[in-house]
Design a protein around this motif. Sequence first.
Motif, PDB file in Angstrom:
ATOM      1  N   SER A   1       0.830  -1.192   0.000  1.00  0.00           N
ATOM      2  CA  SER A   1       0.000   0.000   0.000  1.00  0.00           C
ATOM      3  C   SER A   1       0.871   1.252   0.000  1.00  0.00           C
ATOM      4  O   SER A   1       1.927   1.272   0.628  1.00  0.00           O
ATOM      5  CB  SER A   1      -0.880  -0.028   1.258  1.00  0.00           C
ATOM      6  OG  SER A   1      -1.674   1.107   1.349  1.00  0.00           O
TER       7      SER A   1
ATOM      8  N   ASP B   1      -2.078   8.123  -0.515  1.00  0.00           N
ATOM      9  CA  ASP B   1      -2.893   8.833  -1.504  1.00  0.00           C
ATOM     10  C   ASP B   1      -3.507   7.932  -2.570  1.00  0.00           C
ATOM     11  O   ASP B   1      -3.757   8.369  -3.698  1.00  0.00           O
ATOM     12  CB  ASP B   1      -2.090   9.964  -2.173  1.00  0.00           C
ATOM     13  CG  ASP B   1      -1.597  10.975  -1.153  1.00  0.00           C
ATOM     14  OD1 ASP B   1      -2.359  11.296  -0.224  1.00  0.00           O
ATOM     15  OD2 ASP B   1      -0.451  11.433  -1.288  1.00  0.00           O
ATOM     16  N   ARG B   2      -3.740   6.671  -2.217  1.00  0.00           N
ATOM     17  CA  ARG B   2      -4.404   5.735  -3.126  1.00  0.00           C
ATOM     18  C   ARG B   2      -5.595   5.120  -2.399  1.00  0.00           C
ATOM     19  O   ARG B   2      -5.615   5.018  -1.172  1.00  0.00           O
ATOM     20  CB  ARG B   2      -3.479   4.591  -3.564  1.00  0.00           C
ATOM     21  CG  ARG B   2      -2.127   4.962  -4.138  1.00  0.00           C
ATOM     22  CD  ARG B   2      -2.208   5.893  -5.316  1.00  0.00           C
ATOM     23  NE  ARG B   2      -0.962   6.045  -6.016  1.00  0.00           N
ATOM     24  CZ  ARG B   2      -0.050   6.977  -5.755  1.00  0.00           C
ATOM     25  NH1 ARG B   2      -0.215   7.815  -4.766  1.00  0.00           N
ATOM     26  NH2 ARG B   2       1.044   7.073  -6.481  1.00  0.00           N
ATOM     27  N   LEU B   3      -6.583   4.678  -3.163  1.00  0.00           N
ATOM     28  CA  LEU B   3      -7.712   3.930  -2.640  1.00  0.00           C
ATOM     29  C   LEU B   3      -7.705   2.560  -3.305  1.00  0.00           C
ATOM     30  O   LEU B   3      -7.515   2.449  -4.515  1.00  0.00           O
ATOM     31  CB  LEU B   3      -9.034   4.644  -2.953  1.00  0.00           C
ATOM     32  CG  LEU B   3      -9.246   5.988  -2.280  1.00  0.00           C
ATOM     33  CD1 LEU B   3     -10.533   6.631  -2.798  1.00  0.00           C
ATOM     34  CD2 LEU B   3      -9.301   5.836  -0.773  1.00  0.00           C
ATOM     35  N   TYR B   4      -7.912   1.538  -2.495  1.00  0.00           N
ATOM     36  CA  TYR B   4      -7.875   0.160  -2.981  1.00  0.00           C
ATOM     37  C   TYR B   4      -9.262  -0.467  -2.844  1.00  0.00           C
ATOM     38  O   TYR B   4      -9.956  -0.257  -1.853  1.00  0.00           O
ATOM     39  CB  TYR B   4      -6.858  -0.656  -2.179  1.00  0.00           C
ATOM     40  CG  TYR B   4      -5.466  -0.093  -2.272  1.00  0.00           C
ATOM     41  CD1 TYR B   4      -4.622  -0.473  -3.308  1.00  0.00           C
ATOM     42  CD2 TYR B   4      -5.003   0.841  -1.353  1.00  0.00           C
ATOM     43  CE1 TYR B   4      -3.340   0.065  -3.416  1.00  0.00           C
ATOM     44  CE2 TYR B   4      -3.720   1.374  -1.448  1.00  0.00           C
ATOM     45  CZ  TYR B   4      -2.909   0.983  -2.482  1.00  0.00           C
ATOM     46  OH  TYR B   4      -1.643   1.517  -2.587  1.00  0.00           O
ATOM     47  N   THR B   5      -9.647  -1.247  -3.852  1.00  0.00           N
ATOM     48  CA  THR B   5     -10.903  -1.979  -3.835  1.00  0.00           C
ATOM     49  C   THR B   5     -10.586  -3.449  -4.065  1.00  0.00           C
ATOM     50  O   THR B   5      -9.961  -3.801  -5.067  1.00  0.00           O
ATOM     51  CB  THR B   5     -11.860  -1.485  -4.941  1.00  0.00           C
ATOM     52  OG1 THR B   5     -12.135  -0.100  -4.713  1.00  0.00           O
ATOM     53  CG2 THR B   5     -13.154  -2.267  -4.944  1.00  0.00           C
TER      54      THR B   5
ATOM     55  N   THR C   1     -14.296  -1.624  -0.355  1.00  0.00           N
ATOM     56  CA  THR C   1     -13.849  -0.444  -1.091  1.00  0.00           C
ATOM     57  C   THR C   1     -13.214   0.571  -0.150  1.00  0.00           C
ATOM     58  O   THR C   1     -13.337   0.472   1.067  1.00  0.00           O
ATOM     59  CB  THR C   1     -15.023   0.251  -1.813  1.00  0.00           C
ATOM     60  OG1 THR C   1     -15.968   0.687  -0.837  1.00  0.00           O
ATOM     61  CG2 THR C   1     -15.696  -0.674  -2.798  1.00  0.00           C
ATOM     62  N   ASN C   2     -12.547   1.527  -0.749  1.00  0.00           N
ATOM     63  CA  ASN C   2     -11.953   2.659  -0.021  1.00  0.00           C
ATOM     64  C   ASN C   2     -10.973   2.248   1.067  1.00  0.00           C
ATOM     65  O   ASN C   2     -10.925   2.864   2.133  1.00  0.00           O
ATOM     66  CB  ASN C   2     -13.038   3.571   0.543  1.00  0.00           C
ATOM     67  CG  ASN C   2     -13.861   4.205  -0.554  1.00  0.00           C
ATOM     68  OD1 ASN C   2     -13.342   4.540  -1.616  1.00  0.00           O
ATOM     69  ND2 ASN C   2     -15.144   4.354  -0.316  1.00  0.00           N
TER      70      ASN C   2
ATOM     71  N   GLU D   1      -7.446   2.401   2.560  1.00  0.00           N
ATOM     72  CA  GLU D   1      -6.407   3.428   2.444  1.00  0.00           C
ATOM     73  C   GLU D   1      -5.128   3.004   3.144  1.00  0.00           C
ATOM     74  O   GLU D   1      -5.141   2.193   4.067  1.00  0.00           O
ATOM     75  CB  GLU D   1      -6.891   4.743   3.067  1.00  0.00           C
ATOM     76  CG  GLU D   1      -8.065   5.357   2.351  1.00  0.00           C
ATOM     77  CD  GLU D   1      -8.440   6.710   2.924  1.00  0.00           C
ATOM     78  OE1 GLU D   1      -7.534   7.538   3.121  1.00  0.00           O
ATOM     79  OE2 GLU D   1      -9.627   6.923   3.175  1.00  0.00           O
TER      80      GLU D   1
ATOM     81  N   LYS E   1      -6.464   8.899  -4.764  1.00  0.00           N
ATOM     82  CA  LYS E   1      -7.380   9.413  -3.750  1.00  0.00           C
ATOM     83  C   LYS E   1      -7.849  10.794  -4.125  1.00  0.00           C
ATOM     84  O   LYS E   1      -7.178  11.565  -4.743  1.00  0.00           O
ATOM     85  CB  LYS E   1      -6.646   9.438  -2.413  1.00  0.00           C
ATOM     86  CG  LYS E   1      -7.501   9.738  -1.247  1.00  0.00           C
ATOM     87  CD  LYS E   1      -6.698   9.539   0.002  1.00  0.00           C
ATOM     88  CE  LYS E   1      -7.507   9.959   1.199  1.00  0.00           C
ATOM     89  NZ  LYS E   1      -6.735   9.878   2.418  1.00  0.00           N
TER      90      LYS E   1
END
Length: 120
Positions: free
Chosen positions: A70, A73-77, A93-94, A96, A120
């Motif tokens: 990880s 400043d990214r969002l992972y689903t 979802t979402n 962080e 993000k």
Amino acid sequence: DDADGDGLPNEWEGRFKTTDTSLDVDDDGFSSLAEFISGTDPTNSVSYFSVEDSAADVNGTNCFVVEWISVPDRLYTVQWSTNLMDGFDVLETNIEYPVGSYTDTVHQAEVFYRVDVEMK
């Protein structure tokens, strides 16, 4: 700052000496833009976004742990599917930074997992 409006920050373009979002400088199959979004090094072919899953036991329940590196400043689903022909369903979802894993306690049989990354 993104002076040329290509989605890559000026600082990042300068650090990795790339200004073309479609180039695959390290020949690993991922464009500069994809490497920026996933937080990997576009000049190093062994630096690419990958996801691993492993079986685990959580309080006596068989489950799978899906893990990735990880970055801020990214969002992972996290998504799953029983086969690759029917598409994927969303599990979570979402997610962080600094979280880089998801424990699936619902699916008891082996399934396919996919992690989507977005800014993000």
